[in-house]
Design a protein around this motif. Structure first.
Motif, PDB file in Angstrom:
ATOM      1  N   LEU A 134       0.866  -1.177   0.000  1.00 32.07           N
ATOM      2  CA  LEU A 134       0.000   0.000   0.000  1.00 32.07           C
ATOM      3  C   LEU A 134       0.896   1.218   0.000  1.00 32.07           C
ATOM      4  N   PHE A 135       0.819   1.997  -1.070  1.00 37.11           N
ATOM      5  CA  PHE A 135       1.724   3.128  -1.223  1.00 37.11           C
ATOM      6  C   PHE A 135       1.189   4.360  -0.510  1.00 37.11           C
ATOM      7  N   LYS A 136       2.117   5.273  -0.276  1.00 32.07           N
ATOM      8  CA  LYS A 136       1.855   6.503   0.461  1.00 32.07           C
ATOM      9  C   LYS A 136       0.699   7.315  -0.135  1.00 32.07           C
ATOM     10  N   ALA A 137      -0.130   7.870   0.731  1.00 31.08           N
ATOM     11  CA  ALA A 137      -1.235   8.714   0.281  1.00 31.08           C
ATOM     12  C   ALA A 137      -0.856  10.176   0.452  1.00 31.08           C
ATOM     13  N   PRO A 138      -1.322  11.053  -0.469  1.00 29.28           N
ATOM     14  CA  PRO A 138      -1.006  12.476  -0.336  1.00 29.28           C
ATOM     15  C   PRO A 138      -1.646  13.071   0.918  1.00 29.28           C
ATOM     16  N   SER A 139      -2.791  12.550   1.326  1.00 27.08           N
ATOM     17  CA  SER A 139      -3.411  13.036   2.555  1.00 27.08           C
ATOM     18  C   SER A 139      -4.303  11.944   3.122  1.00 27.08           C
ATOM     19  N   VAL A 177      -0.862  -8.109   3.741  1.00 27.45           N
ATOM     20  CA  VAL A 177      -0.927  -6.739   3.245  1.00 27.45           C
ATOM     21  C   VAL A 177       0.204  -5.969   3.919  1.00 27.45           C
ATOM     22  N   GLN A 178       0.880  -5.119   3.132  1.00 27.71           N
ATOM     23  CA  GLN A 178       2.044  -4.408   3.658  1.00 27.71           C
ATOM     24  C   GLN A 178       1.855  -2.897   3.487  1.00 27.71           C
ATOM     25  N   PRO A 179       1.316  -2.242   4.506  1.00 27.83           N
ATOM     26  CA  PRO A 179       1.043  -0.810   4.352  1.00 27.83           C
ATOM     27  C   PRO A 179       2.301   0.022   4.606  1.00 27.83           C
ATOM     28  N   PHE A 180       2.675   0.829   3.616  1.00 27.00           N
ATOM     29  CA  PHE A 180       3.829   1.696   3.764  1.00 27.00           C
ATOM     30  C   PHE A 180       3.468   2.893   4.637  1.00 27.00           C
TER      31      PHE A 180
END
Lengths: 331, 249
Positions: free
Chosen positions: A93-98, A124-127
């Motif tokens: 799971l890639f970084k979210a802008p907000s 699941v691998q949340p960054f």
């Protein structure tokens, strides 16, 4: 009026899998649709015992979900069919802008009487700074003829602390995962059988999730339901009962037992328990409402994987009913 | 003495009294198991603080939506009971919840049912709880083979409503009672003495935890009730593995 071109207009990230039973008794993958960024790959079906078992890999481009991605998968399993769902590596799971840009994954499974699903994915691998919600909905149709068999489920849902090598430790904004099993009667009446909902939100306090996780690097829930997995569920419950007591003294010394031959299953159990201590695997199993729910955590993802693989292999149900392939994500 | 605010104050004091025979003292909500898993931790006090904070937040996120749902829709108590049962896949937590829920039903039947307030909502709630008592006694499984369980959270909400408590007070009371039970368990498990326990109970820090949780979870639907401290589930579940136990959870 129905639109014949519906599939080309299908929503991004949507997909469907339908496993049909052709007469007299041949399961066939009737539908396999998907839209970017979702990708479904189905290798040739393999035999396990007398049954033909289908496999579908759930893939996403880039091996994960970018902020705002939305996956919506619907699966139908007709009576007597068997499906293995797998992933290829952890779902990143890639970084979210907000915080308000949430990626979502939704899976709805309709299970006819006698059908079976085995879903043992990678974790699941949340960054760092990612934001994610997923929902797994299992609609289990009750048989019309009383006494005949319902569908069966063995589904795993697990999440890791991110990329510890990059200094991440539960450093995401938000992660939530909900699994629900509904029993459905032929007249469409539904009843909630089981709901497992976990929500990890940092509430804008960095490191607050890590504090709650008490040093675990992975946490998971395994849900086991239905006639096909009765033995597997019982296995977890029995093994939980014979775990060493916490804070107890070990009075047996191995030397005075008088028996030189230890049952090989017992010695495998002792070896597993030793490994559990080494990997600091904590787990519990509970038989509730016809399901067995197993919760586990470990100091490292690999420790959790090793433990799960050992348990599922020792019992043998998955291998016998679905074949070796079902355990691929646990290798 | 007939003004509504004094009636609700009276009920609030009754329901917050530790002499209310719910048997809460028998449950540590995972604390005993937590201590068993952290034997070698030398910062026991600090560890307890973290436990209490997480425990309040987790009880709020898993149970408070059900308390308030029971308060708002007492006529649907039987469905809410089923959904709470489906959402509590931990043997030890279920035992604690059902034990206290049944105790509350007994208190209702033998003591509180005759002292409800006269507003329409309170009367609906009273009817809802009494119907539940009757149904729970016959214990016939429904069309799906499910039985009533009498889980504590939704029944507590409905009983509070029947006695004229405001929704916010009900939520605060539910969480404060939980904090009191954990703190009293901590005293008996020799984490600290009774003065330290009272000091924690009186602290602004604890009030903050309770208030934050009430704010966060009020207005959430029951289908969004979630575990927010998964380790709590592990400790609760592994309570059964303790060599010696003084609590039932």
């Amino acid at each position: 009026m129905s639109n014949p071109f519906l599939s080309t207009k299908a929503k991004a990230g949507s997909g469907s899998i339908h496993l049909a039973l052709l007469p007299p008794n041949t399961p066939r993958l009737r539908t396999l649709n998907y839209q970017y960024p979702l990708k479904l790959v189905s290798p040739a079906a393999a035999r396990a015992g007398d049954d033909l078992v289908h496999t579908v890999y759930l893939l996403t481009y880039g091996g994960g979900l970018v902020a705002g991605d939305s996956i919506d998968l619907s699966i139908g399993l007709e009576t007597q069919t068997k499906l293995i769902l797998l992933t290829q590596g952890s779902t990143k799971l890639f970084k979210a802008p907000s915080r308000d840009v949430i990626s979502k994954q939704c899976m709805t499974v309709a299970l006819e009487p006698g059908a079976a699903l085995c879903y043992l994915p990678d974790p699941v691998q949340p960054f760092e700074r990612s934001c994610f919600e997923q929902q797994q909905l299992y609609n289990v149709a009750l048989p019309i003829v009383e006494g005949s068999k319902t569908g069966s489920l063995c589904v795993l849902d697990w999440v890791s602390n991110g990329r510890p090598a990059n200094g991440e430790d539960w450093s995401f904004f938000r992660y939530s995962s909900k699994s629900e099993i509904f029993l459905c009667q032929p007249d469409d009446k539904k009843r909630l059988l089981l709901r497992d909902n976990i929500l990890l939100d940092d509430h804008e306090k960095p490191e607050s999730i890590a504090a709650r996780m008490d040093g675990l690097a992975v946490f998971g829930t395994l849900i086991i339901y239905g006639p096909l997995f009765r033995q597997l569920g019982q296995f977890f419950v029995d093994e939980f009962k014979v775990l060493p007591r916490i804070g107890g003294r070990n009075w047996d010394s191995n030397s005075d037992s008088g028996e030189d031959e230890i049952d090989p299953a017992v010695s495998r159990r002792l070896e597993r328990q030793r490994q559990e201590t080494e990997d600091r695997v904590l787990w519990s199993a509970a038989a509730v409402r016809g399901c067995v729910v197993v919760k586990f955590g470990a100091r490292e993802v690999e420790g959790g994987r090793r433990w799960l693989k050992h348990m599922l292999s020792e019992d043998g149900t998955i291998r016998a009913q679905f074949g070796e392939r079902a355990l691929l994500c646990l290798r | 003495m007939n003004n509504p605010s004094s009636a609700s104050l009276h009920a609030l004091l009754l329901l917050s009294d530790s002499a209310l025979p719910l048997g809460s003292f028998a449950f540590s909500s995972g604390l005993e198991s937590f201590l068993g898993h952290h034997k070698h931790s030398n910062a026991r006090l600090q560890a307890f603080d973290g436990f209490l904070e997480n425990s309040i937040a987790n009880v709020a996120s898993t149970a408070l939506p059900y308390v308030l749902n029971g308060y708002d829709e007492p006529e649907a108590l039987q469905d809410i009971d089923n959904d709470f049962d489906a959402s509590t896949p931990c043997t030890v937590a279920r035992r604690a919840s059902v034990g206290q829920g049944r105790a509350l039903l007994a208190i209702w039947e033998k003591a509180l049912a005759s002292s409800t307030v006269s507003t329409a909502e309170a009367q609906t709630a009273a009817t809802g709880v009494s119907d539940f008592v009757t149904k729970a006694k016959t214990s016939k499984p429904d069309a799906f083979g499910m039985n009533l369980n009498a889980h504590f959270a939704p029944l507590f909400g409905a009983v509070c409503c029947a006695l004229g408590l405001a929704a916010h007070d009900t939520a605060y009371l539910f969480l404060l009672n939980h904090a009191k039970a954990v703190l009293s368990a901590a005293v008996r498990a020799s984490v600290f003495g009774p003065y330290q326990s009272q000091a924690t109970l009186a602290s602004t820090k604890l009030q903050q935890w309770v208030n934050d949780s009430v704010r966060r979870e009020s207005g959430k639907e029951v289908l969004d009730a979630a575990v927010t401290a998964p380790t709590m589930d592990l400790w609760m579940g592994r309570h059964e593995l303790l060599y010696s136990r003084i609590f039932n959870s």
